[in-house]
Design a protein around this motif. Sequence first.
Motif, PDB file in Angstrom:
ATOM      1  N   GLU A  75     -10.948  24.973 -54.829  1.00 50.15           N
ATOM      2  CA  GLU A  75     -10.456  24.066 -55.858  1.00 50.15           C
ATOM      3  C   GLU A  75      -9.889  22.789 -55.232  1.00 50.15           C
ATOM      4  O   GLU A  75      -9.981  21.715 -55.820  1.00 50.15           O
ATOM      5  CB  GLU A  75      -9.384  24.765 -56.690  1.00 50.15           C
ATOM      6  N   LYS A  76      -9.306  22.920 -54.055  1.00 52.28           N
ATOM      7  CA  LYS A  76      -8.744  21.763 -53.356  1.00 52.28           C
ATOM      8  C   LYS A  76      -9.812  21.017 -52.573  1.00 52.28           C
ATOM      9  O   LYS A  76      -9.774  19.788 -52.456  1.00 52.28           O
ATOM     10  CB  LYS A  76      -7.624  22.215 -52.411  1.00 52.28           C
ATOM     11  N   ASP A  77     -10.747  21.738 -51.994  1.00 51.01           N
ATOM     12  CA  ASP A  77     -11.814  21.138 -51.195  1.00 51.01           C
ATOM     13  C   ASP A  77     -13.113  21.877 -51.488  1.00 51.01           C
ATOM     14  O   ASP A  77     -13.337  22.975 -50.970  1.00 51.01           O
ATOM     15  CB  ASP A  77     -11.481  21.231 -49.701  1.00 51.01           C
ATOM     16  N   PRO A  78     -13.989  21.319 -52.310  1.00 53.46           N
ATOM     17  CA  PRO A  78     -15.240  21.995 -52.665  1.00 53.46           C
ATOM     18  C   PRO A  78     -16.100  22.363 -51.460  1.00 53.46           C
ATOM     19  O   PRO A  78     -16.844  23.346 -51.509  1.00 53.46           O
ATOM     20  CB  PRO A  78     -15.949  20.970 -53.564  1.00 53.46           C
ATOM     21  N   HIS A  79     -15.986  21.585 -50.380  1.00 55.74           N
ATOM     22  CA  HIS A  79     -16.789  21.877 -49.189  1.00 55.74           C
ATOM     23  C   HIS A  79     -16.363  23.182 -48.513  1.00 55.74           C
ATOM     24  O   HIS A  79     -17.129  23.769 -47.737  1.00 55.74           O
ATOM     25  CB  HIS A  79     -16.689  20.725 -48.188  1.00 55.74           C
ATOM     26  N   PHE A  80     -15.150  23.629 -48.812  1.00 56.00           N
ATOM     27  CA  PHE A  80     -14.660  24.868 -48.203  1.00 56.00           C
ATOM     28  C   PHE A  80     -15.480  26.075 -48.665  1.00 56.00           C
ATOM     29  O   PHE A  80     -15.385  27.148 -48.085  1.00 56.00           O
ATOM     30  CB  PHE A  80     -13.184  25.068 -48.528  1.00 56.00           C
ATOM     31  N   ALA A  81     -16.289  25.886 -49.678  1.00 57.95           N
ATOM     32  CA  ALA A  81     -17.138  26.970 -50.162  1.00 57.95           C
ATOM     33  C   ALA A  81     -18.157  27.411 -49.118  1.00 57.95           C
ATOM     34  O   ALA A  81     -18.707  28.520 -49.205  1.00 57.95           O
ATOM     35  CB  ALA A  81     -17.860  26.548 -51.443  1.00 57.95           C
ATOM     36  N   VAL A  82     -18.409  26.570 -48.125  1.00 54.45           N
ATOM     37  CA  VAL A  82     -19.363  26.940 -47.077  1.00 54.45           C
ATOM     38  C   VAL A  82     -18.654  27.505 -45.839  1.00 54.45           C
ATOM     39  O   VAL A  82     -19.292  27.787 -44.826  1.00 54.45           O
ATOM     40  CB  VAL A  82     -20.238  25.720 -46.687  1.00 54.45           C
ATOM     41  N   ALA A  83     -17.332  27.688 -45.955  1.00 50.93           N
ATOM     42  CA  ALA A  83     -16.547  28.145 -44.799  1.00 50.93           C
ATOM     43  C   ALA A  83     -16.959  29.538 -44.351  1.00 50.93           C
ATOM     44  O   ALA A  83     -17.423  30.360 -45.142  1.00 50.93           O
ATOM     45  CB  ALA A  83     -15.059  28.130 -45.148  1.00 50.93           C
ATOM     46  N   GLU A  84     -16.751  29.787 -43.067  1.00 53.02           N
ATOM     47  CA  GLU A  84     -17.097  31.088 -42.478  1.00 53.02           C
ATOM     48  C   GLU A  84     -15.869  31.733 -41.866  1.00 53.02           C
ATOM     49  O   GLU A  84     -14.945  31.051 -41.423  1.00 53.02           O
ATOM     50  CB  GLU A  84     -18.165  30.911 -41.408  1.00 53.02           C
ATOM     51  N   SER A  85     -15.854  33.051 -41.841  1.00 56.40           N
ATOM     52  CA  SER A  85     -14.755  33.768 -41.203  1.00 56.40           C
ATOM     53  C   SER A  85     -14.896  33.664 -39.693  1.00 56.40           C
ATOM     54  O   SER A  85     -16.008  33.462 -39.174  1.00 56.40           O
ATOM     55  CB  SER A  85     -14.753  35.238 -41.627  1.00 56.40           C
ATOM     56  N   PRO A  86     -13.814  33.819 -38.935  1.00 55.83           N
ATOM     57  CA  PRO A  86     -13.932  33.824 -37.473  1.00 55.83           C
ATOM     58  C   PRO A  86     -14.859  34.921 -36.954  1.00 55.83           C
ATOM     59  O   PRO A  86     -15.459  34.770 -35.887  1.00 55.83           O
ATOM     60  CB  PRO A  86     -12.486  34.046 -37.021  1.00 55.83           C
ATOM     61  N   ALA A  87     -14.995  36.006 -37.721  1.00 59.44           N
ATOM     62  CA  ALA A  87     -15.871  37.102 -37.282  1.00 59.44           C
ATOM     63  C   ALA A  87     -17.308  36.639 -37.113  1.00 59.44           C
ATOM     64  O   ALA A  87     -18.064  37.222 -36.316  1.00 59.44           O
ATOM     65  CB  ALA A  87     -15.808  38.251 -38.287  1.00 59.44           C
ATOM     66  N   PHE A  88     -17.690  35.601 -37.837  1.00 58.24           N
ATOM     67  CA  PHE A  88     -19.075  35.125 -37.796  1.00 58.24           C
ATOM     68  C   PHE A  88     -19.444  34.622 -36.406  1.00 58.24           C
ATOM     69  O   PHE A  88     -20.498  34.977 -35.862  1.00 58.24           O
ATOM     70  CB  PHE A  88     -19.242  34.023 -38.835  1.00 58.24           C
ATOM     71  N   ILE A  89     -18.583  33.815 -35.802  1.00 60.34           N
ATOM     72  CA  ILE A  89     -18.894  33.329 -34.453  1.00 60.34           C
ATOM     73  C   ILE A  89     -18.749  34.455 -33.439  1.00 60.34           C
ATOM     74  O   ILE A  89     -19.428  34.471 -32.406  1.00 60.34           O
ATOM     75  CB  ILE A  89     -18.020  32.109 -34.082  1.00 60.34           C
ATOM     76  N   GLY A  90     -17.877  35.432 -33.728  1.00 61.99           N
ATOM     77  CA  GLY A  90     -17.801  36.601 -32.859  1.00 61.99           C
ATOM     78  C   GLY A  90     -19.130  37.327 -32.810  1.00 61.99           C
ATOM     79  O   GLY A  90     -19.612  37.721 -31.737  1.00 61.99           O
ATOM     80  N   ARG A  91     -19.750  37.484 -33.953  1.00 59.43           N
ATOM     81  CA  ARG A  91     -21.049  38.152 -34.010  1.00 59.43           C
ATOM     82  C   ARG A  91     -22.129  37.315 -33.345  1.00 59.43           C
ATOM     83  O   ARG A  91     -23.088  37.865 -32.781  1.00 59.43           O
ATOM     84  CB  ARG A  91     -21.396  38.453 -35.472  1.00 59.43           C
ATOM     85  N   ALA A  92     -21.967  35.992 -33.384  1.00 58.15           N
ATOM     86  CA  ALA A  92     -22.918  35.113 -32.704  1.00 58.15           C
ATOM     87  C   ALA A  92     -22.874  35.330 -31.194  1.00 58.15           C
ATOM     88  O   ALA A  92     -23.916  35.399 -30.527  1.00 58.15           O
ATOM     89  CB  ALA A  92     -22.615  33.653 -33.043  1.00 58.15           C
ATOM     90  N   VAL A  93     -21.666  35.450 -30.645  1.00 59.98           N
ATOM     91  CA  VAL A  93     -21.527  35.666 -29.204  1.00 59.98           C
ATOM     92  C   VAL A  93     -22.099  37.016 -28.803  1.00 59.98           C
ATOM     93  O   VAL A  93     -22.779  37.142 -27.772  1.00 59.98           O
ATOM     94  CB  VAL A  93     -20.051  35.542 -28.787  1.00 59.98           C
ATOM     95  N   VAL A  94     -21.859  38.042 -29.595  1.00 62.21           N
ATOM     96  CA  VAL A  94     -22.409  39.365 -29.290  1.00 62.21           C
ATOM     97  C   VAL A  94     -23.932  39.342 -29.359  1.00 62.21           C
ATOM     98  O   VAL A  94     -24.613  39.964 -28.531  1.00 62.21           O
ATOM     99  CB  VAL A  94     -21.832  40.426 -30.241  1.00 62.21           C
ATOM    100  N   ALA A  95     -24.472  38.607 -30.314  1.00 60.81           N
ATOM    101  CA  ALA A  95     -25.929  38.494 -30.410  1.00 60.81           C
ATOM    102  C   ALA A  95     -26.509  37.893 -29.135  1.00 60.81           C
ATOM    103  O   ALA A  95     -27.530  38.369 -28.613  1.00 60.81           O
ATOM    104  CB  ALA A  95     -26.312  37.645 -31.621  1.00 60.81           C
ATOM    105  N   LEU A  96     -25.858  36.863 -28.610  1.00 58.34           N
ATOM    106  CA  LEU A  96     -26.306  36.270 -27.352  1.00 58.34           C
ATOM    107  C   LEU A  96     -26.157  37.245 -26.195  1.00 58.34           C
ATOM    108  O   LEU A  96     -27.058  37.415 -25.365  1.00 58.34           O
ATOM    109  CB  LEU A  96     -25.505  35.004 -27.055  1.00 58.34           C
ATOM    110  N   ALA A  97     -24.999  37.901 -26.126  1.00 51.68           N
ATOM    111  CA  ALA A  97     -24.692  38.775 -24.997  1.00 51.68           C
ATOM    112  C   ALA A  97     -25.596  39.996 -24.941  1.00 51.68           C
ATOM    113  O   ALA A  97     -25.818  40.550 -23.859  1.00 51.68           O
ATOM    114  CB  ALA A  97     -23.227  39.215 -25.060  1.00 51.68           C
ATOM    115  N   THR A  98     -26.122  40.418 -26.082  1.00 56.29           N
ATOM    116  CA  THR A  98     -26.968  41.617 -26.113  1.00 56.29           C
ATOM    117  C   THR A  98     -28.455  41.289 -26.156  1.00 56.29           C
ATOM    118  O   THR A  98     -29.278  42.199 -26.223  1.00 56.29           O
ATOM    119  CB  THR A  98     -26.611  42.493 -27.330  1.00 56.29           C
ATOM    120  N   ASP A  99     -28.795  40.022 -26.103  1.00 63.45           N
ATOM    121  CA  ASP A  99     -30.194  39.606 -26.164  1.00 63.45           C
ATOM    122  C   ASP A  99     -30.755  39.444 -24.753  1.00 63.45           C
ATOM    123  O   ASP A  99     -30.359  38.529 -24.029  1.00 63.45           O
ATOM    124  CB  ASP A  99     -30.296  38.274 -26.915  1.00 63.45           C
ATOM    125  N   PRO A 100     -31.695  40.294 -24.336  1.00 65.13           N
ATOM    126  CA  PRO A 100     -32.263  40.144 -22.991  1.00 65.13           C
ATOM    127  C   PRO A 100     -33.061  38.854 -22.826  1.00 65.13           C
ATOM    128  O   PRO A 100     -33.324  38.431 -21.699  1.00 65.13           O
ATOM    129  CB  PRO A 100     -33.159  41.385 -22.855  1.00 65.13           C
TER     130      PRO A 100
END
Length: 314
Positions: A238-263
């Motif tokens: 309601e204060k910032d409509p763009h915040f609707a695209v916000a992501e939780s910190p867990a999202f980048i955590g999963r990104a790092v794990v995806a890289l770390a587990t990808d041969p």
Amino acid sequence: MRTQDVQGKKDEGPLAGKVALVAGATRGAGRAMAVALGEAGAVVYATGRTTRERRSEVGRAETIEETAELVTAAGGTGIAVPTDHLVPEQVEELVGRIEREQGRLDVLVNDVWGGDHLLEFDKKAWEVDLAAGLRMMRLSVETHLVTSHYALPLLIRRPGGLVVEITDGTAEFNTAHYRGNLFFELAKYGPVRMAFGLAEELREYGGTAVCLSPGFLRSEEMLDHFGVTEATWRRAVEKDPHFAVAESPAFIGRAVVALATDPGRARWSGRSVSSGELAEDYGFTDTDGSRPHAFAYFEEVVFGGKEATAEDYR
């Protein structure tokens, strides 16, 4: 002692037997990446300046001890080490401790920052506080260089090491759009070039270096700014409509794990990517099952004029 801990978790996750250092793991993306690596079974050294005994200049209450406890609770082994990454002797001792206790380092996440409180927007380079601007440069560039200098000799002992440089904004986005403060602009482009350069230097050792940026991050500080919690974050739209695209910190955590587990992660080496881009490639989601792609939303809708909503980019 800790080597036994690693071996004891060998069947408990895709990163069991691996050792990670998350430099700057006190809160936000750093904490989330440490926890995600722990959830995947890694031993994670979490560093930062705020402990239960002492707060850093940032002035927030989150501590590295809490981060380490969350790592262990997630299934890994969390080890908190108070470290000021602007003090070379402290970083050297940190890496020496990892070498003594584990004998290896497989993942280095350079996430040190802590400069948001120094930002002054809508001021020219000659109008901002010079000391604050130079401090931002040190926090975002010098800390990463010091950490890499001491940590990489341990990381390259085994082929396959991964370095993740964390910044704010991809190379493409930051090149196209001025970030409103010249010092911040340079501070956040530094890790992009560091990942590019390290990719070149690590290639002969079978190592990979990637620059990774979260999108619109729902960090503790951002949630406080809007007066919401992770559970009620949508009220902030309601204060910032763009915040609707916000992501939780867990999202980048999963990104790092995806890289770390990808041969095959060497295909990303030297590149600048976002959590949203990696989610599209690897298929992981945020905690609500969505795949927010903030930079595509801002580029195409906010700046490009495309008829779409933030929800179309989740």
